[in-house]
Write a protein that holds these residues in place. Structure first.
Motif, mmCIF file in Angstrom:
data_model
loop_
_atom_site.group_PDB
_atom_site.id
_atom_site.type_symbol
_atom_site.label_atom_id
_atom_site.label_comp_id
_atom_site.label_asym_id
_atom_site.label_seq_id
_atom_site.Cartn_x
_atom_site.Cartn_y
_atom_site.Cartn_z
ATOM 1 N N ILE A 120 0.673 -1.308 -0.094
ATOM 2 C CA ILE A 120 -0.190 0.121 -0.080
ATOM 3 C C ILE A 120 0.942 1.379 0.024
ATOM 4 C CG2 ILE A 120 -1.662 1.212 1.451
ATOM 5 C CD1 ILE A 120 -2.653 -1.756 2.269
ATOM 6 N N TYR A 121 1.811 1.308 0.988
ATOM 7 C CA TYR A 121 2.542 2.414 1.097
ATOM 8 C C TYR A 121 3.608 2.671 -0.173
ATOM 9 C CZ TYR A 121 5.302 6.338 3.541
ATOM 10 O OH TYR A 121 5.934 7.313 3.789
ATOM 11 N N SER A 122 4.142 1.674 -0.888
ATOM 12 C CA SER A 122 4.804 1.946 -1.897
ATOM 13 C C SER A 122 4.045 2.346 -3.222
ATOM 14 C CB SER A 122 5.473 0.520 -2.440
ATOM 15 O OG SER A 122 6.433 -0.095 -1.384
ATOM 16 N N ALA A 123 2.987 1.922 -3.446
ATOM 17 C CA ALA A 123 1.936 2.452 -4.173
ATOM 18 C C ALA A 123 1.950 4.044 -4.329
ATOM 19 C CB ALA A 123 0.555 1.756 -4.372
ATOM 20 N N VAL A 124 1.468 4.543 -3.015
ATOM 21 C CA VAL A 124 1.068 5.970 -2.635
ATOM 22 C C VAL A 124 2.502 6.443 -2.919
ATOM 23 C CG1 VAL A 124 0.557 7.551 -1.093
ATOM 24 C CG2 VAL A 124 -0.887 5.299 -1.350
ATOM 25 N N LEU A 125 3.374 6.118 -2.356
ATOM 26 C CA LEU A 125 4.845 6.786 -2.560
ATOM 27 C C LEU A 125 5.231 7.125 -3.777
ATOM 28 C CD1 LEU A 125 7.232 7.776 -0.550
ATOM 29 C CD2 LEU A 125 8.347 5.530 -1.062
ATOM 30 N N ALA A 126 5.277 6.145 -4.745
ATOM 31 C CA ALA A 126 5.563 6.133 -6.051
ATOM 32 C C ALA A 126 4.668 7.048 -6.749
ATOM 33 C CB ALA A 126 5.462 4.668 -6.867
ATOM 34 N N GLU A 127 3.511 7.242 -6.570
ATOM 35 C CA GLU A 127 2.433 7.911 -7.137
ATOM 36 C C GLU A 127 2.738 9.681 -6.817
ATOM 37 O OE1 GLU A 127 -0.525 9.198 -9.847
ATOM 38 O OE2 GLU A 127 0.221 7.279 -9.350
ATOM 39 N N ALA A 128 3.029 9.766 -5.433
ATOM 40 C CA ALA A 128 3.638 10.995 -4.978
ATOM 41 C C ALA A 128 4.802 11.704 -5.673
ATOM 42 C CB ALA A 128 3.960 11.022 -3.332
ATOM 43 N N TRP A 129 5.797 10.589 -6.109
ATOM 44 C CA TRP A 129 6.892 10.971 -6.821
ATOM 45 C C TRP A 129 6.791 11.139 -8.257
ATOM 46 C CZ3 TRP A 129 11.408 13.146 -5.029
ATOM 47 C CH2 TRP A 129 11.839 13.125 -3.665
ATOM 48 N N LYS A 130 5.674 10.940 -8.810
ATOM 49 C CA LYS A 130 5.651 10.749 -10.248
ATOM 50 C C LYS A 130 5.461 12.231 -10.798
ATOM 51 C CE LYS A 130 2.911 6.884 -11.933
ATOM 52 N NZ LYS A 130 1.623 6.317 -12.203
ATOM 53 N N LYS A 131 5.306 13.083 -9.955
ATOM 54 C CA LYS A 131 5.102 14.516 -10.626
ATOM 55 C C LYS A 131 6.070 15.222 -11.106
ATOM 56 C CE LYS A 131 3.484 17.387 -7.437
ATOM 57 N NZ LYS A 131 4.659 18.055 -7.352
ATOM 58 N N ASP A 132 7.330 15.398 -10.166
ATOM 59 C CA ASP A 132 8.520 16.129 -9.989
ATOM 60 C C ASP A 132 9.551 15.431 -9.345
ATOM 61 O OD1 ASP A 132 7.825 17.116 -7.704
ATOM 62 O OD2 ASP A 132 6.828 18.701 -8.625
ATOM 63 N N ASP A 133 10.697 16.227 -9.054
ATOM 64 C CA ASP A 133 11.614 15.620 -8.334
ATOM 65 C C ASP A 133 11.685 16.028 -6.708
ATOM 66 O OD1 ASP A 133 12.789 14.455 -10.194
ATOM 67 O OD2 ASP A 133 14.023 15.979 -11.085
ATOM 68 N N SER A 134 10.538 16.279 -6.267
ATOM 69 C CA SER A 134 10.385 16.895 -4.806
ATOM 70 C C SER A 134 8.876 16.302 -4.380
ATOM 71 C CB SER A 134 10.631 18.371 -4.762
ATOM 72 O OG SER A 134 9.574 18.985 -5.449
#
Length: 505
Positions: A120-134
């Motif tokens: 669960i956490y990995s999926a949300v984390l990856a989505e959060a990082w998709k947008k840019d480098d921060s």
């Protein structure tokens, strides 16, 4: 080290950063003014809300925020929360390298992080990082809430972040020494770490705020102390911890302890494997620990007990009194919990006697002054030869609250002064802390002494500072301590002692 022990070793630049961290629009010209105003406002410096507020790094850049945490975690793993500048750089690099290495080990991740939580956490984390480098503050807050709900640690977060190539930096690149230096300045400006110099430069989390930092950062216990806690459990209890987290239970006791440490299982997580009754049984075996409370409170009580553990080795193995001297401030303040945990006392009544013995050791061994034997039982706790015709008397008063100097003590001390067969030039009252009324009583006792005896109140922490630092104030190859340092009526505070040692010694 306490703040008051660190400040004399700090230069103006670094003192200024601490002042600015909790006192706004205050400008001072000298280092002494800075030290004085910091000590005067120590309650604000160690205020829980201030410290927790300054531990929120969401407004900082990604690199600053990550490194702030790496630096604090590295310091928290050290005895007394201190590292030299060079060692700190190495420890931060080592910690980042370790997390990256562990993140690449699938077997380790499988046992270190529950599979559903990891997914669960990995999926949300990856989505959060998709947008840019921060990650922005909003995304970070969401991840913090999710991490709490899934009962993941901040280290778990970094492990999973590293698996997607985002920790410590993009592509798992380690931070440079220049980046670490920027974070060190940021932490100083927040009043979370102090920098001082002796033979080399050091960084330290002051003792006044160390516990708040530790719990907010999720460190809970140093590995050294955590190992002691785990070693005090039996094999079945260790296996219960590992079973609860789906980790293998094979091997001897040492293997089980090592496995728990290796998987970075927090003490609170490990202890929650036990029921309320078993936690109570553990607490009953810890002398002086509070047994009552909810399950979470019992877990906290166990952690607090071990948090008070100190190094068991005496600073001077040739003299058994040195062990008491090592806990001088705890004896002065009647910190029964710390004294019992570290096996300094067997019963509460020992405190007063041991406080006196530690003071004898301080004067005799640390200051190198001559102790004078006293006849009978009705006399001060100690007597020092001042010169051929005069002496100094001292009395220890250990109290949990600031010393008030009651009337019965006034009459007791007056009797000691008047009955001595030599002139008492100074009467020292050694305490943990004192009130303003106590200072007034000291001045009154001088007037009533009929010998013009100086009566000085001195904190145990300040007297110990003198004992440790006095030689640095002398330019002699074989310096001798001059008791004139203590010739004063009223409060002998740190600033006055520094001033007097500068010209007396």
């Amino acid at each position: 080290m306490y703040l008051q022990d660190i400040l004399p070793k700090m230069s103006k630049l670094y003192l200024g950063r601490i002042v600015d961290s909790f006192l706004k629009d205050v400008r001072m010209e000298t280092e002494e003014e800075m030290r004085e105003i910091i000590i005067r406002n120590v309650d604000e410096f160690q205020n829980n809300e201030r410290v927790q507020r300054n531990l929120n790094f969401n407004i900082e850049s990604r690199d600053i925020a990550v490194l702030n945490e790496m630096i604090l975690l590295s310091l928290m793993e050290q005895q007394n929360y201190i590292l030299s500048e060079n060692d700190l750089l190495k420890e931060v690099n080592k910690l980042e390298t370790e997390i990256v290495k562990q993140s690449a080990d699938d077997a380790y991740i499988k046992t270190a992080i529950p599979q559903d939580a990891e997914r669960i956490y990995s999926a949300v984390l990856a989505e959060a990082w998709k947008k840019d480098d921060s990650l922005n503050a909003h995304e970070t807050n969401i991840l913090n809430v999710l991490r709490a709900e899934l009962e993941l640690s901040k280290r778990d977060h970094y492990l999973l972040e590293s698996r997607i190539g985002r920790f410590p930096q993009k592509g798992n690149k380690l931070h440079s020494s220049k980046q670490i230096d920027r974070s060190l300045k940021n932490l100083q400006s927040r009043g979370l770490i102090l920098r001082f110099k002796e033979d080399t430069s050091y960084y330290i989390i002051p003792k006044e705020i160390a516990r708040i930092v530790r719990y907010k950062m999720g460190g809970e216990l140093r590995n050294e102390v955590y190992e002691t806690l785990l070693s005090d459990l039996n094999v079945n209890q260790l296996k219960a911890i590992l079973t609860d987290l789906n980790i293998g239970t094979s091997g001897k006791k040492d293997n089980l302890v090592e496995r728990i440490i290796k998987h970075n299982i927090l003490p609170s997580t490990a202890l929650k494997a036990f029921g309320t009754k078993e936690l109570s049984d553990i607490l009953k075996g810890l002398e002086g620990a509070k047994v009552s409370g909810t399950k979470d409170e019992k877990v906290q009580n166990i952690i607090d007990y071990y948090e008070n553990l100190s190094t068991p080795n005496s600073t001077d193995p040739t003299d058994e009194r040195s062990r008491l001297y090592d806990f001088y401030e705890e004896l002065a303040s009647r910190d029964y919990k710390a004294l019992r945990v570290n096996k300094v006392i067997d019963k509460d009544l020992d405190v007063e006697k041991y406080f006196e013995e530690a003071t004898c050791y301080l004067f005799e061994k640390k200051l190198g002054v001559e102790l004078v034997d006293m006849k009978g039982s009705k006399h001060a706790d100690g007597k020092l030869k001042y010169n051929a015709k005069e002496v100094i008397l001292w009395d220890n008063k250990s109290t949990e609250k600031p010393y008030t100097f009651p009337e019965d003590h006034f009459n007791q001390f007056l009797g000691y002064i008047r009955s001595d067969d030599m002139r008492v030039t100074t009467f020292l009252i050694i305490v943990h802390d004192y009130t303003k009324d106590a200072v007034a009583q000291a001045q009154k006792l001088k007037a009533f002494s009929e010998q013009d005896t100086d009566v000085a109140l001195i904190k145990a922490s300040d007297l110990k500072y003198v004992a440790e630092e006095w030689r640095s104030f002398s330019d002699q190859k074989s310096p001798e301590f001059n008791l004139q340092v203590f010739d004063l009526t009223g409060e002998l505070n740190r600033n006055l002692l520094l001033s007097r040692m500068s010209w007396v010694l």
